[in-house]
Design an enzyme around this catalytic site. Sequence first.
Site, PDB file in Angstrom:
ATOM      1  N   ASP A   1       0.840  -1.202   0.000  1.00 44.05           N
ATOM      2  CA  ASP A   1       0.000   0.000   0.000  1.00 44.05           C
ATOM      3  C   ASP A   1       0.882   1.262   0.000  1.00 44.05           C
ATOM      4  O   ASP A   1       1.905   1.306   0.704  1.00 44.05           O
ATOM      5  CB  ASP A   1      -0.867  -0.033   1.272  1.00 44.05           C
ATOM      6  CG  ASP A   1      -1.945   1.029   1.283  1.00 44.05           C
ATOM      7  OD1 ASP A   1      -2.798   1.007   0.384  1.00 44.05           O
ATOM      8  OD2 ASP A   1      -1.939   1.882   2.202  1.00 44.05           O
TER       9      ASP A   1
ATOM     10  N   GLU B   1      15.596 -14.872   0.778  1.00 40.62           N
ATOM     11  CA  GLU B   1      15.933 -15.903   1.760  1.00 40.62           C
ATOM     12  C   GLU B   1      14.903 -17.028   1.716  1.00 40.62           C
ATOM     13  O   GLU B   1      15.168 -18.140   2.131  1.00 40.62           O
ATOM     14  CB  GLU B   1      15.919 -15.331   3.176  1.00 40.62           C
ATOM     15  CG  GLU B   1      17.064 -14.419   3.482  1.00 40.62           C
ATOM     16  CD  GLU B   1      16.829 -13.734   4.822  1.00 40.62           C
ATOM     17  OE1 GLU B   1      16.210 -14.348   5.723  1.00 40.62           O
ATOM     18  OE2 GLU B   1      17.245 -12.561   4.947  1.00 40.62           O
TER      19      GLU B   1
HETATM   20  C1  NOJ Z   1      -4.317   3.111  -0.780  1.00 38.98           C
HETATM   21  C2  NOJ Z   1      -5.455   2.158  -0.652  1.00 38.98           C
HETATM   22  O1  NOJ Z   1      -5.634   1.518  -1.891  1.00 38.98           O
HETATM   23  C3  NOJ Z   1      -6.652   2.954  -0.213  1.00 38.98           C
HETATM   24  O2  NOJ Z   1      -7.830   2.199  -0.246  1.00 38.98           O
HETATM   25  C4  NOJ Z   1      -6.379   3.475   1.178  1.00 38.98           C
HETATM   26  O3  NOJ Z   1      -7.432   4.329   1.564  1.00 38.98           O
HETATM   27  C5  NOJ Z   1      -5.065   4.241   1.227  1.00 38.98           C
HETATM   28  N1  NOJ Z   1      -4.019   3.609   0.525  1.00 38.98           N
HETATM   29  C6  NOJ Z   1      -4.613   4.390   2.639  1.00 38.98           C
HETATM   30  O4  NOJ Z   1      -4.162   3.160   3.119  1.00 38.98           O
END
Ligand code: NOJ
Length: 487
Positions: free
Chosen positions: A185, A234
């Site tokens: 993310d 690893e």
């Molecule tokens: C990107 C994610 O895809 C989204 O859904 C989220 O709100 C933000 N990052 C924060 O984690």
Amino acid sequence: MWWRDAVLYQVYVRSFADANGDGHGDLPGVRSKLDYLEWLGIEALWLNPVHPSPDADWGYDVADFTGVHPDFGTIDDLDALVADAGARGIRILLDLVPNHTSDRHPWFADPTKRDWYVWADEPNNWESTFGGSAWTRHPEVGRYYLHNFLPEQPDLNWWNDGVRSAFEEILRFWFDRGIAGFRVDVAHALVKDRLLRDNPVAGRAADRREERVYNMNRPEVHDVYRRWRELAREYDPERVYLGETWVGDPHELVKYYGDDDELHLAMNFPFVQAELAADELRPILERWESVLPKTAWPVWCGSNHDLVRFPTRWCAGDEAKIRCALLILLTIRGTPILYYGDEVGMEQVEIPEDEQLDRAHSRDGCRTPMPWTREPDGEWWLRWGDTTRNVEDMRADPTSILHLCRDLIVLRRELRGGYAPLDAPRGVWAWRRGDSGVVAVNLSDRAAKVRGVDGTIRIDTARGREGEAVAGAVELEPWQGVVVLPQ
Ligand code: NOJ
């Protein structure tokens, strides 16, 4: 690498399949659909976050990185999913959220871990992605903490070694349980400017992202991925990191692949955000192809849980257009990601204001329940969209979008070569995949002819011309695409 040939399938677990009938999807539900996913030809699932979370941002505010959200089941359910999927050749990828935690994560409450988050005496000018200042005053600490998203999602301090080691342990925890990899993310934003300098002020740039100089895409983030890549090695060379990399400039974006020693796949969002038009998608893809080194492999998608679904955004619901979009996604060089429902042309759902659950800006409409059957299956956490396009009916109809999608997944394994564009009339996009075949897709309202194509039509998005011989040129109706193989 398996992920070069595979089609990944993104499962928004809360909306996919509900095994216990409580109105939201769960892990046993996903498990119950493995037969279907295997039939479709899927080789890996990326699950949106499955960890305990107060759900201020629907799972992206993680309160325990090694647990399972009770709404979704237990860790035994996750282990069982990994095992059952593995037996069918389907791997499981989790969604790792290393940029921030929930404000209810024990780390945030722990006075000995204050340095694990980003603090300032006075806010600088950084803005949250969800709007407003990225800083909130913590009443007990008496200082401001950084949150690139909601105030309930404090950003971690990636200059802190404790944070780095904690995430290495988290990676190991899941790799040890047989997780094949992670979607990372906001992969471009973990490290912030150490001095927390103000971002340059807008000037004439209308696009706010242009100004985001100090709170994302910092050079030091690459050290994190080099370390993670070593860690994955690893285990075995097959584990994969897929970055959510919102970086517009291809020369910056490509850095996330490192020297084949950082992320394995970095998402190209300019492609997703472009129109379904030859003169939009083609230059983005070609620019990306020209920038990627030989060792790097592209990844593509049309929809995800943050964006308006492509059957609506690109295609305005038009079935011929949806078929063309799927043809493109599944035949260009690279790994495609299908978002659940893409395979039946599932559309964005209009959610009335008083039903909206997403606090950021309403993304609920792309997160609605998967239409397995025409009859909606009870009340779910989000309302149903139109279920005319559903799995059951489409599975029974060999001319359906679903069957087209499945047949393309089979065929794409035969398309092995690199991408080379072919001359085509305006509005048409055509390319060779080495010597293995030609794809030609008419993204316009006028019939068109593409020259320099010989062989046999193996897939026609309209399904009427398969087996037809092509000698020298192929004619296409408006919004029709074909794959022509040499034999
Ligand atoms: C990107 C994610 O895809 C989204 O859904 C989220 O709100 C933000 N990052 C924060 O984690």
